[in-house]
Write a protein that holds these residues in place. Structure first.
Motif, PDB file in Angstrom:
ATOM      1  N   ILE A  62       0.854  -1.191   0.000  1.00 48.92           N
ATOM      2  CA  ILE A  62       0.000   0.000   0.000  1.00 48.92           C
ATOM      3  C   ILE A  62       0.885   1.235   0.000  1.00 48.92           C
ATOM      4  N   GLU A  63       0.578   2.146  -0.894  1.00 46.24           N
ATOM      5  CA  GLU A  63       1.291   3.414  -0.965  1.00 46.24           C
ATOM      6  C   GLU A  63       0.273   4.543  -0.890  1.00 46.24           C
ATOM      7  N   LEU A  64       0.528   5.507  -0.020  1.00 46.76           N
ATOM      8  CA  LEU A  64      -0.350   6.669   0.097  1.00 46.76           C
ATOM      9  C   LEU A  64       0.345   7.866  -0.533  1.00 46.76           C
ATOM     10  N   PRO A  78      -4.956   6.397  -1.905  1.00 49.46           N
ATOM     11  CA  PRO A  78      -4.298   5.106  -1.720  1.00 49.46           C
ATOM     12  C   PRO A  78      -4.083   4.371  -3.048  1.00 49.46           C
ATOM     13  N   TRP A  79      -2.946   3.715  -3.163  1.00 46.30           N
ATOM     14  CA  TRP A  79      -2.598   2.871  -4.300  1.00 46.30           C
ATOM     15  C   TRP A  79      -2.203   1.515  -3.725  1.00 46.30           C
ATOM     16  N   LEU A  80      -2.450   0.437  -4.478  1.00 45.76           N
ATOM     17  CA  LEU A  80      -2.068  -0.881  -3.985  1.00 45.76           C
ATOM     18  C   LEU A  80      -1.460  -1.730  -5.094  1.00 45.76           C
ATOM     19  N   ARG A  81      -0.684  -2.708  -4.660  1.00 47.87           N
ATOM     20  CA  ARG A  81      -0.084  -3.684  -5.563  1.00 47.87           C
ATOM     21  C   ARG A  81      -0.063  -5.018  -4.822  1.00 47.87           C
ATOM     22  N   PHE A 133      -1.280  -7.844  -9.843  1.00 47.68           N
ATOM     23  CA  PHE A 133       0.042  -8.398  -9.581  1.00 47.68           C
ATOM     24  C   PHE A 133       1.113  -7.495 -10.167  1.00 47.68           C
ATOM     25  N   GLY A 134       1.954  -6.957  -9.295  1.00 53.40           N
ATOM     26  CA  GLY A 134       3.109  -6.187  -9.727  1.00 53.40           C
ATOM     27  C   GLY A 134       2.816  -4.809 -10.295  1.00 53.40           C
ATOM     28  N   THR A 135       1.569  -4.380 -10.309  1.00 49.59           N
ATOM     29  CA  THR A 135       1.199  -3.079 -10.873  1.00 49.59           C
ATOM     30  C   THR A 135       0.495  -2.247  -9.805  1.00 49.59           C
ATOM     31  N   LEU A 136       0.932  -1.014  -9.627  1.00 51.60           N
ATOM     32  CA  LEU A 136       0.239  -0.126  -8.696  1.00 51.60           C
ATOM     33  C   LEU A 136      -1.102   0.283  -9.291  1.00 51.60           C
ATOM     34  N   ILE A 137      -2.150   0.126  -8.502  1.00 50.50           N
ATOM     35  CA  ILE A 137      -3.498   0.457  -8.939  1.00 50.50           C
ATOM     36  C   ILE A 137      -4.097   1.458  -7.957  1.00 50.50           C
ATOM     37  N   LYS A 138      -4.633   2.542  -8.486  1.00 46.09           N
ATOM     38  CA  LYS A 138      -5.246   3.565  -7.640  1.00 46.09           C
ATOM     39  C   LYS A 138      -6.591   3.069  -7.114  1.00 46.09           C
TER      40      LYS A 138
END
Length: 78
Positions: free
Chosen positions: A14-16, A26-29, A42-47
Motif C-alpha cells: 500500500i502506498e499513500l 491510496p494505491w495498492l499492488r 500483480f506487480g502493478t500499482l493500482i489507484k
C-alpha cells in the motif's frame, strides 16, 4: 507513506500519495510467488477509487480492496 500487509500468502503493498493537508490517495499492488497473468493487480500499482481519505481511512480502504482482490483470484480446482 508505505505499508505491506500479508493476506492468504500474498503481500498487499500500500502506498499513500498526499493530495492536500492530511488527505491521501491510496494505491495498492499485490505481490506473491504465484503471479497469475490474468490478475492485473500483480506487480502493478493500482489507484483505489473514492478518495482522497485521511491517512487512517486510506490504509484501511486499500487493505480491504487488496484483500477483496485476492479473494477473487481463482485458486486451484479441487
Amino acid at each position: 507513506m508505505q505499508r505491506t500487509v500479508s493476506y492468504r500468502g500474498l503481500d498487499i503493498y500500500i502506498e499513500l500519495r498526499p493530495t492536500s493537508k492530511d488527505m491521501f490517495e491510496p494505491w495498492l499492488r499485490i505481490d506473491g510467488p504465484n503471479q497469475d497473468a490474468r490478475t492485473a493487480a500483480f506487480g502493478t500499482l493500482i489507484k483505489v477509487r473514492g478518495g482522497p481519505y485521511s491517512r487512517r481511512w486510506a490504509y484501511l480502504v486499500a487493505e480491504i480492496a487488496g484483500q477483496t482482490s485476492i479473494d477473487l483470484i481463482p485458486g486451484p480446482e479441487g
